[in-house]
Scaffold this motif. Structure first.
Motif: not given
Length: 812
Positions: A204-208, A226-230, A253-260
């Motif tokens: 499963e690929d996720v863009w940071a 300060l680099r913050l990853w979304s 939705r699954s992806v976005e929860t990573v930085s939620e």
């Protein structure tokens, strides 16, 4: 930047009207904040670009500080201070009809951290930039912070902390610098040029996507990042997903929860998995970004450690180690030994905990499934490490099991961090000593050269200059301004300890800060607070070992004493608490309820309300701390000896002239070395006594309950009495102390604590003595400035030197 106030006003009015599309008489304070923030951010941008260019041209080693938390606080005032234009802007806004302090209230506290760990990271970033070091932060851009705390009927209630609701004027989205992070999948290998090459397929690929926040140095033109990853979806909704658009939405939705969410609840499998995803997301994205920057130097990758230092703040970013191994071997073509050499020369690690139960572990099966290639590398690391241990300690299988990275189906992140780092440091002398002698004894015996101490420090720019400008002005008037860039020069104040004029001015500054906090409490609670009373403050995360309970029991005892003897000669006290309890931490939330019940009782009792007041200030944050810290007379640092790694709140209060009542725990030990008995109020068990109780037993909470009438009375009142309103009892707290034998020795230290508090009440009445003690604290606090700490990290661990990046912004 702004050569004078008039030019600022002209430019600001143009920006305000242009941004809001309103006439001056129509704009809101929210519009003013947005316009001022965007204007300052753009100005910072010029120096930001120049700083990055200078770092590239110099080719010096750069530090990347990986942390799951960066508790930054509001940036507007801090940036204005560091740019050298704070007073100019304050006056200019004032002439236009706005108060800068009111405008600052429109900035949300960034929900990027939780407590001391994240605030330390923020202080370190400030010091790195202010000292001209090339050092940057790597973190996650959480959409929601820990939670917004409300106190309803005395109970903590958690609401979403959507700190990004109005956007973030300081950040810049760098969509062109996004990187791919892959989860799940299966590992396939094939031979290429005579070596096995591994590749993860069907993952499963996720863009940071990075959002960069500028970190402004103090009057030196340096601006670090300060680099913050979304996390964003990396898939095309028009392809795959079986042609089902709703499947894509589930994936998105699954992806976005990573930085939620900051620290999702990990009591269940799904939450724990999300935490692991977050940690790998940060490590993988951050490393890819670091290597992209390194590649601009056009050097071979075996030179990485010469130009890059990667520091992991506690164990959360430990996956940096196997992930860097994966990149070096699978993408850069290195063999195992060469890759491992690069990793261990590049990575360093700070340990932040003494509590064994707090050391991070992960189920091996979870990592195997979510990060299959990373698991293979950890497994191989463990295999090789255990084999080397058996060579060094033949036949000592018990030691090998204790030190293994994988043991009992769990992956021990602290063991992985120590094995994969060239430096391991504690954060206070006592903490480091405990690591060497107890918690990490086996590793210290194996790698003695890697262990070192770096006592924490705080940025005096935020916690003195910005939070307490009246004190800043007094210090400048009394000892000059050298301390602003060399905080150890605060020692010059010692020459004025007995100066009656300076003493009176110190008292005047404290009085103004107390009146300011009293006004805030009146606004929030509708209560009148007496600024002549002792402001006794305990603000920090709520945890059993930090012993807010000891403080609460003592207040109950004071109440009882006044009720028994209304003529009791007691110095009036205002007790102030601020703390968030983890949502699932039942005992901590019960203690919050108890404190609020105590407040209801003592604040409304005609016999006690003039002598005792208690306030629990909800939603404790950096910006609230900036109101509380300058106003405090007494700083409560009362954790069980041997439990607090360091503490930084103790340093903030000390720097602002509060006197500490505390145990010899964490950095309190070094504070005591500087201050002695004349500057601190020590009480309680020493660490040797605590360890002896744990080792040999012999402690009886029940025995203290039976022999001390004051203790017996307050404990009985947890079950039935004036603090149990509406049938509310605190039997869980009662049984934690008696049935479970008082794990943190609250009852054992009670009498000693009460005696120290009594002495505080006596000393406070002697204004000359008390002020001398306050001046001593301020003068000795330079030792605990973050600039000193970062200087030690830079020379002893990272091997970096300051880089000149140009002329001062304020002269442009």
């Amino acid at each position: 930047m702004f050569t004078d106030k008039e030019k600022f006003k002209i430019e600001f009015k143009q920006r305000l009207i242009g941004n809001s599309g309103r006439q001056m008489h129509e704009v809101s304070e929210d519009d003013v904040y947005a316009a001022l923030g965007s204007m300052i951010r753009e100005r910072i941008g010029q120096d930001w670009a120049a700083t990055n260019r200078a770092y590239t041209e110099h080719g010096e080693r750069q530090v990347y500080y990986f942390s799951m938390e960066f508790l930054m606080g509001r940036l507007l005032g801090n940036n204005l201070l560091n740019l050298g234009v704070l007073e100019l802007v304050r006056e200019g806004l004032g002439e236009l009809g706005w108060d800068l302090e009111d405008i600052e209230e429109y900035e949300a506290d960034a929900g990027l951290g939780n407590g001391g760990l994240g605030r330390l990271a923020a202080c370190f970033l400030d010091s790195l930039a202010s000292l001209g070091y090339s050092g940057h932060g790597n973190g996650i851009r959480y959409r929601y912070g820990l939670f917004e705390q409300k106190i309803i009927d005395g109970h903590q209630v958690e609401l979403p902390d959507y700190w990004l609701q109005k956007g973030n004027v300081w950040e810049v989205r760098r969509g062109d610098k996004k990187v791919n992070v892959r989860f799940w999948g299966n590992v396939e290998s094939h031979e290429q040029n005579g070596r096995l090459v591994y590749e993860t397929k069907n993952g499963e690929d996720v863009w940071a996507v990075p959002y960069d926040v500028p970190i402004v140095g103090y009057e030196n033109s340096a601006v670090n990042t300060l680099r913050l990853w979304s996390a964003e979806s990396a898939a095309d909704p028009t392809r795959g997903f079986g042609g089902n658009y709703y499947n894509f939405l589930d994936y998105k939705r699954s992806v976005e929860t990573v930085s939620e969410f900051l620290y999702p609840d990990d009591s269940q499998y799904e939450g724990k998995l999300l935490r692991l995803k977050q940690e790998y997301f940060l490590c993988s994205a951050g490393l890819q970004s670091v290597l992209r920057t390194f590649d601009k130097l056009r050097l071979p990758h075996d030179r990485l450690a010469d130009k890059v230092a990667i520091h992991i703040n506690d164990t959360h970013p430990t996956l940096v180690i196997p992930e860097l191994m994966r990149i070096l071997m699978d993408e850069k073509g290195f063999g195992w030994e060469d890759a491992w050499s690069i990793v261990t020369r590049t990575v360093s690690y700070t340990n932040h905990t003494i509590l064994s139960e707090a050391l991070e572990t992960w189920p091996e099966q979870m990592i195997r499934e979510l990060l299959p290639r990373v698991h293979m590398i950890i497994e191989e690391l463990n295999k090789r490490f255990c084999a080397s241990l058996l060579e060094q300690y033949p036949g000592d299988q018990e030691r090998v099991s204790r030190m293994a990275i994988i043991e009992g189906g769990q992956i021990k992140m602290a063991h992985l961090a120590i094995h994969g780092s060239h430096s391991i440091n504690g954060v206070a002398a006592l903490h480091t000593d405990i690591l060497k002698k107890r918690e990490m004894k086996d590793f210290y015996e194996l790698y003695p050269e890697r262990f070192n101490n770096k006592t924490n420090g705080i940025t005096h720019r935020r916690w003195l200059m910005h939070a307490n400008p009246e004190l800043e002005n007094l210090l400048e008037e009394t000892i000059g301004s050298a301390w602003k860039k060399q905080p150890d020069q605060l020692n010059e104040l010692l020459k004025h300890t007995g100066d009656a004029v300076v003493q009176e001015k110190i008292r005047s500054v404290k009085r103004k800060n107390k009146e300011r906090l009293a006004a805030y409490i009146h606004k929030k609670h509708g209560a009148t607070v007496d600024p002549n009373s002792i402001f006794d403050v305990q603000v920090k995360r709520l945890h059993a070992y930090k012993r807010q309970l000891l403080n609460a029991l003592h207040i109950m005892d004071l109440y009882n004493r006044i009720k028994e003897n209304p003529a009791l000669d007691l110095t009036p006290r205002t007790f102030i608490f601020g703390a968030k309890a983890a949502p699932g931490y039942y005992m901590a939330k019960q203690i919050i309820k108890l404190i609020n019940n105590i407040a209801d009782t003592v604040n409304n009792d005609p016999q006690t309300k003039d002598l005792l007041n208690v306030f629990f200030l909800e939603n404790y944050s950096v910006s609230l701390a900036e109101k509380i810290v300058p106003a405090a007379d007494v700083s409560e640092q009362i954790s069980t000896a041997g439990k607090e790694a360091s503490g930084t709140g103790n340093m903030k209060f000390m720097m602002n002239g509060a006197l500490t009542i505390g145990t010899l725990d964490g950095a309190n030990v070094e504070m005591y070395e500087s201050l002695g008995d004349e500057g601190m109020y020590l009480f309680g068990l020493r660490i040797e006594e605590v360890e002896q109780y744990y080792r040999e037993g012999g402690y009886s909470a029940q025995g203290i309950y039976n022999s001390d009438d004051r203790v017996k009375k307050v404990l009985d009142q947890l079950i039935q009495g004036p603090f149990c309103q509406n049938g509310q009892s605190f039997d869980s707290i009662y049984h934690s102390l008696l049935s479970h034998n008082d794990e943190y020795f609250v009852l054992r230290d009670f009498a000693d604590y009460a005696q120290a508090q009594e002495q505080i009440g006596i000393d406070y009445r002697n204004t000359k003595l008390w002020t001398e003690k306050a001046i001593l604290n301020i003068a000795k606090s330079g030792r605990f400035a973050g600039d000193r700490t970062i200087g030690e990290y830079a020379s002893d661990i990272w091997g970096i030197k300051p880089v000149g990046v140009g002329s001062r912004l304020t002269t442009r």
